[in-house]
Design a protein around this motif. Structure first.
Motif, PDB file in Angstrom:
ATOM      1  N   ASP A 116       0.810  -1.218   0.000  1.00 60.55           N
ATOM      2  CA  ASP A 116       0.000   0.000   0.000  1.00 60.55           C
ATOM      3  C   ASP A 116       0.842   1.266   0.000  1.00 60.55           C
ATOM      4  N   PHE A 117       1.980   1.225   0.704  1.00 60.76           N
ATOM      5  CA  PHE A 117       2.803   2.425   0.877  1.00 60.76           C
ATOM      6  C   PHE A 117       4.281   2.125   0.599  1.00 60.76           C
ATOM      7  N   PRO A 118       4.627   1.779  -0.651  1.00 60.69           N
ATOM      8  CA  PRO A 118       6.031   1.479  -0.989  1.00 60.69           C
ATOM      9  C   PRO A 118       6.894   2.743  -0.946  1.00 60.69           C
ATOM     10  N   PHE A 119       8.009   2.666  -0.268  1.00 63.44           N
ATOM     11  CA  PHE A 119       8.850   3.841  -0.043  1.00 63.44           C
ATOM     12  C   PHE A 119       9.372   4.443  -1.343  1.00 63.44           C
ATOM     13  N   TYR A 120       9.679   3.607  -2.346  1.00 61.60           N
ATOM     14  CA  TYR A 120      10.281   4.113  -3.583  1.00 61.60           C
ATOM     15  C   TYR A 120       9.235   4.666  -4.561  1.00 61.60           C
ATOM     16  N   MET A 121       7.970   4.565  -4.202  1.00 62.61           N
ATOM     17  CA  MET A 121       6.883   5.117  -5.023  1.00 62.61           C
ATOM     18  C   MET A 121       6.204   6.268  -4.288  1.00 62.61           C
ATOM     19  N   LYS A 122       6.967   6.907  -3.410  1.00 58.65           N
ATOM     20  CA  LYS A 122       6.451   8.006  -2.598  1.00 58.65           C
ATOM     21  C   LYS A 122       5.234   7.570  -1.782  1.00 58.65           C
ATOM     22  N   PHE A 123       5.265   6.304  -1.375  1.00 60.16           N
ATOM     23  CA  PHE A 123       4.234   5.719  -0.511  1.00 60.16           C
ATOM     24  C   PHE A 123       2.846   5.702  -1.155  1.00 60.16           C
ATOM     25  N   LYS A 124       2.820   5.664  -2.480  1.00 63.03           N
ATOM     26  CA  LYS A 124       1.555   5.616  -3.205  1.00 63.03           C
ATOM     27  C   LYS A 124       1.458   4.287  -3.948  1.00 63.03           C
ATOM     28  N   GLY A 125       0.846   3.285  -3.311  1.00 61.77           N
ATOM     29  CA  GLY A 125       0.758   1.959  -3.902  1.00 61.77           C
ATOM     30  C   GLY A 125      -0.666   1.512  -4.177  1.00 61.77           C
ATOM     31  N   GLY A 126      -0.920   0.221  -3.934  1.00 59.34           N
ATOM     32  CA  GLY A 126      -2.232  -0.338  -4.226  1.00 59.34           C
ATOM     33  C   GLY A 126      -3.109  -0.411  -2.984  1.00 59.34           C
ATOM     34  N   LYS A 127      -4.109  -1.297  -3.044  1.00 65.68           N
ATOM     35  CA  LYS A 127      -5.057  -1.424  -1.938  1.00 65.68           C
ATOM     36  C   LYS A 127      -4.883  -2.732  -1.169  1.00 65.68           C
ATOM     37  N   GLY A 128      -4.012  -3.599  -1.664  1.00 64.00           N
ATOM     38  CA  GLY A 128      -3.618  -4.762  -0.874  1.00 64.00           C
ATOM     39  C   GLY A 128      -4.483  -5.997  -0.969  1.00 64.00           C
ATOM     40  N   VAL A 129      -5.460  -6.018  -1.866  1.00 69.37           N
ATOM     41  CA  VAL A 129      -6.367  -7.164  -1.929  1.00 69.37           C
ATOM     42  C   VAL A 129      -5.628  -8.447  -2.322  1.00 69.37           C
ATOM     43  N   ALA A 130      -4.895  -8.406  -3.434  1.00 71.03           N
ATOM     44  CA  ALA A 130      -4.202  -9.602  -3.921  1.00 71.03           C
ATOM     45  C   ALA A 130      -3.144 -10.073  -2.925  1.00 71.03           C
ATOM     46  N   THR A 131      -2.415  -9.132  -2.349  1.00 73.63           N
ATOM     47  CA  THR A 131      -1.372  -9.484  -1.380  1.00 73.63           C
ATOM     48  C   THR A 131      -1.975 -10.100  -0.119  1.00 73.63           C
ATOM     49  N   THR A 132      -3.071  -9.514   0.356  1.00 71.73           N
ATOM     50  CA  THR A 132      -3.762 -10.059   1.527  1.00 71.73           C
ATOM     51  C   THR A 132      -4.302 -11.451   1.234  1.00 71.73           C
ATOM     52  N   LEU A 133      -4.907 -11.608   0.060  1.00 67.77           N
ATOM     53  CA  LEU A 133      -5.470 -12.904  -0.327  1.00 67.77           C
ATOM     54  C   LEU A 133      -4.390 -13.972  -0.401  1.00 67.77           C
ATOM     55  N   GLY A 134      -3.276 -13.663  -1.053  1.00 63.75           N
ATOM     56  CA  GLY A 134      -2.189 -14.626  -1.191  1.00 63.75           C
ATOM     57  C   GLY A 134      -1.588 -15.016   0.143  1.00 63.75           C
ATOM     58  N   ALA A 135      -1.363 -14.016   0.991  1.00 59.79           N
ATOM     59  CA  ALA A 135      -0.748 -14.277   2.295  1.00 59.79           C
ATOM     60  C   ALA A 135      -1.673 -15.099   3.193  1.00 59.79           C
ATOM     61  N   LEU A 136      -2.931 -14.702   3.277  1.00 57.16           N
ATOM     62  CA  LEU A 136      -3.861 -15.413   4.149  1.00 57.16           C
ATOM     63  C   LEU A 136      -4.186 -16.803   3.624  1.00 57.16           C
ATOM     64  N   ALA A 137      -4.202 -16.952   2.294  1.00 56.89           N
ATOM     65  CA  ALA A 137      -4.470 -18.274   1.711  1.00 56.89           C
ATOM     66  C   ALA A 137      -3.375 -19.263   2.092  1.00 56.89           C
ATOM     67  N   PHE A 138      -2.145 -18.789   2.137  1.00 56.71           N
ATOM     68  CA  PHE A 138      -1.024 -19.651   2.517  1.00 56.71           C
ATOM     69  C   PHE A 138      -0.996 -19.880   4.026  1.00 56.71           C
TER      70      PHE A 138
ATOM     71  N   ARG B 197      -8.590   1.640   2.671  1.00 53.15           N
ATOM     72  CA  ARG B 197      -7.997   1.929   1.360  1.00 53.15           C
ATOM     73  C   ARG B 197      -9.062   2.003   0.264  1.00 53.15           C
ATOM     74  N   HIS B 198     -10.255   1.515   0.556  1.00 51.68           N
ATOM     75  CA  HIS B 198     -11.363   1.575  -0.405  1.00 51.68           C
ATOM     76  C   HIS B 198     -12.324   2.718  -0.097  1.00 51.68           C
ATOM     77  N   LYS B 199     -11.884   3.673   0.700  1.00 53.86           N
ATOM     78  CA  LYS B 199     -12.784   4.750   1.125  1.00 53.86           C
ATOM     79  C   LYS B 199     -13.342   5.542  -0.061  1.00 53.86           C
ATOM     80  N   ALA B 200     -12.518   5.776  -1.082  1.00 50.56           N
ATOM     81  CA  ALA B 200     -13.004   6.506  -2.254  1.00 50.56           C
ATOM     82  C   ALA B 200     -14.057   5.683  -2.994  1.00 50.56           C
ATOM     83  N   ASN B 201     -13.842   4.372  -3.074  1.00 53.50           N
ATOM     84  CA  ASN B 201     -14.817   3.485  -3.712  1.00 53.50           C
ATOM     85  C   ASN B 201     -16.136   3.488  -2.946  1.00 53.50           C
ATOM     86  N   ILE B 202     -16.034   3.481  -1.618  1.00 52.70           N
ATOM     87  CA  ILE B 202     -17.230   3.484  -0.782  1.00 52.70           C
ATOM     88  C   ILE B 202     -18.058   4.738  -1.048  1.00 52.70           C
ATOM     89  N   LYS B 203     -17.391   5.884  -1.180  1.00 53.79           N
ATOM     90  CA  LYS B 203     -18.099   7.132  -1.473  1.00 53.79           C
ATOM     91  C   LYS B 203     -18.795   7.052  -2.830  1.00 53.79           C
TER      92      LYS B 203
END
Length: 196
Positions: free
Chosen positions: A92-114, A176-182
């Motif tokens: 979500d907040f990668p340092f080399y992208m000025k902390f502007k990343g994704g919303k973490g769905v795929a990463t959360t899914l992969g990690a929790l699935a394992f 991270r989905h707050k804009a989508n919720i609106k």
């Protein structure tokens, strides 16, 4: 000290951004400057194309799995939830992208699935069903995070601290989905295959 090491390693692995790598290295596009500006699967699919979107998902999904594997092997299962949280924060907040990343769905899914396949599969089904019914990926994603809170709270058997960490991961995903919720509330959210 172990907690700090786990956090740093997991954060760095999590900060590997599939859409950013594919967009910049192969398509000469900074995903953050197009579409929703989000460096995740959905925006990658819209901006970079289906193949790039699928590849982005796989990279983000498997890096989540990789974090769980590394943490379990090097530090033990009790540190896995912290590792997952750090990986999602890295995504979500990668340092080399000025902390502007994704919303973490795929990463959360992969990690929790394992980490716990059975419980995570139930949560994934909520994502699948709500996405199909509403034709909105964001609705499915929010349902996925809500189901994590409910399912893991009831059935995981995790210690208090680790359960709190899992809940924090889910709450971060919802935030991270707050804009989508609106947009959902206003009836302006994107639907699969086009706008509403």
């Amino acid at each position: 000290m172990t907690y700090l090491v786990v956090f740093i390693i997991s954060y760095l692995v999590g900060s590997i951004s599939g859409s950013y790598i594919i967009g910049n290295l192969f398509l000469k596009k900074d995903i953050r400057k197009y579409g929703s500006g989000n460096a995740g699967t959905t925006n990658a699919m819209r901006v970079l194309g289906k193949k790039a979107g699928v590849t982005t998902f796989l990279i983000d999904f498997f890096k989540g799995m990789l974090v769980v594997f590394i943490v379990k092997k090097l530090f033990g299962e009790e540190y896995i939830p912290l590792g997952i949280l750090a990986a999602v924060l890295g995504h979500d907040f990668p340092f080399y992208m000025k902390f502007k990343g994704g919303k973490g769905v795929a990463t959360t899914l992969g990690a929790l699935a394992f980490f716990n396949f059975k419980l995570t599969f139930i949560c994934y089904l909520s994502w699948l069903i709500l996405t199909i019914v509403t034709k909105m990926v964001s609705v499915g994603s929010i349902a996925f995070y809500i189901s994590i809170i409910i399912i893991y709270s009831i059935y995981s058997g995790l210690s208090g601290v680790n359960l709190i960490i899992i809940i924090l991961i889910a709450l971060l995903g919802i935030y991270r989905h707050k804009a989508n919720i609106k947009r959902i509330i206003n009836g302006n959210e994107n639907k699969i295959g086009g706008r509403k």
